[in-house]
Scaffold this motif. Structure first.
Motif, mmCIF file in Angstrom:
data_model
loop_
_atom_site.group_PDB
_atom_site.id
_atom_site.type_symbol
_atom_site.label_atom_id
_atom_site.label_comp_id
_atom_site.label_asym_id
_atom_site.label_seq_id
_atom_site.Cartn_x
_atom_site.Cartn_y
_atom_site.Cartn_z
ATOM 1 N N MET A 21 -53.496 -9.060 -68.107
ATOM 2 C CA MET A 21 -54.646 -8.191 -67.847
ATOM 3 C C MET A 21 -54.182 -6.740 -67.929
ATOM 4 S SD MET A 21 -56.674 -10.046 -64.729
ATOM 5 C CE MET A 21 -58.017 -8.857 -64.865
ATOM 6 N N ILE A 58 -56.913 -17.375 -62.142
ATOM 7 C CA ILE A 58 -58.162 -16.753 -61.722
ATOM 8 C C ILE A 58 -58.025 -16.418 -60.243
ATOM 9 C CG2 ILE A 58 -59.274 -19.000 -61.349
ATOM 10 C CD1 ILE A 58 -61.926 -17.578 -62.293
ATOM 11 N N HIS A 71 -59.448 -11.206 -60.868
ATOM 12 C CA HIS A 71 -58.470 -11.450 -61.935
ATOM 13 C C HIS A 71 -58.826 -12.726 -62.684
ATOM 14 C CE1 HIS A 71 -56.305 -8.984 -58.958
ATOM 15 N NE2 HIS A 71 -55.889 -8.367 -60.048
ATOM 16 N N ALA A 72 -58.699 -12.680 -63.981
ATOM 17 C CA ALA A 72 -58.904 -13.854 -64.819
ATOM 18 C C ALA A 72 -58.076 -13.647 -66.075
ATOM 19 C CB ALA A 72 -60.372 -14.035 -65.169
ATOM 20 N N SER A 73 -57.230 -14.617 -66.350
ATOM 21 C CA SER A 73 -56.311 -14.461 -67.469
ATOM 22 C C SER A 73 -55.957 -15.829 -68.037
ATOM 23 C CB SER A 73 -55.038 -13.764 -66.986
ATOM 24 O OG SER A 73 -54.086 -13.677 -68.002
ATOM 25 N N ALA A 102 -68.675 -10.427 -60.648
ATOM 26 C CA ALA A 102 -67.563 -9.866 -61.421
ATOM 27 C C ALA A 102 -67.193 -8.496 -60.878
ATOM 28 C CB ALA A 102 -67.966 -9.746 -62.886
ATOM 29 N N THR A 106 -63.224 -7.813 -64.692
ATOM 30 C CA THR A 106 -63.501 -9.192 -65.123
ATOM 31 C C THR A 106 -64.895 -9.384 -65.706
ATOM 32 O OG1 THR A 106 -64.218 -9.850 -62.892
ATOM 33 C CG2 THR A 106 -61.884 -10.171 -63.449
#
Length: 120
Positions: A21, A58, A71-73, A102, A106
């Motif tokens: 991210m 996440i 967080h999301a990756s 969100a 994100t």
């Protein structure tokens, strides 16, 4: 495939996946983020594991009626396989009836997941 909750022994995995991210590419920021997930009971980090590989992460913050996805990756080698969408679905089910929201970091990721959900 399985969703796994963060434990202190997963710190290196967390740092690797979150570093994809743009907001987490500075080491001091990444250390601060990991510390939040380790210490704050309202912050939860989950990993998506395929076979023996951790391929996605996440991270959420629980609130009274909602949870924010901070967080999301997904690892670049596993992108465009629907893993992000699956992670979002699993986290949403885990934290029902809370509404998911969100953050600026994100919003684009979640928009793609929601688009996939309603187009599929």
């Amino acid at each position: 495939m399985v969703l796994i909750k963060f434990e202190n022994s997963h710190e290196k995995v967390a740092m690797d996946l979150l570093s994809f991210m743009s907001s987490e590419q500075k080491l001091n920021v990444l250390h601060h983020t990991i510390h939040l997930y380790e210490e704050d009971p309202n912050w939860h980090l989950y990993f998506w594991k395929v076979d023996e590989n951790f391929v996605g992460a996440i991270g959420i913050e629980l609130n009274e009626h909602t949870f924010n996805v901070h967080h999301a990756s997904v690892h670049p080698d596993f992108r465009n396989e629907g893993i992000g969408h699956i992670m979002v679905e699993h986290v949403q089910r885990l934290h029902e009836p809370l509404a998911m929201s969100a953050t600026p970091e994100t919003k684009d990721f979640l928009a793609k997941c929601w688009e996939h959900q309603f187009s599929g």
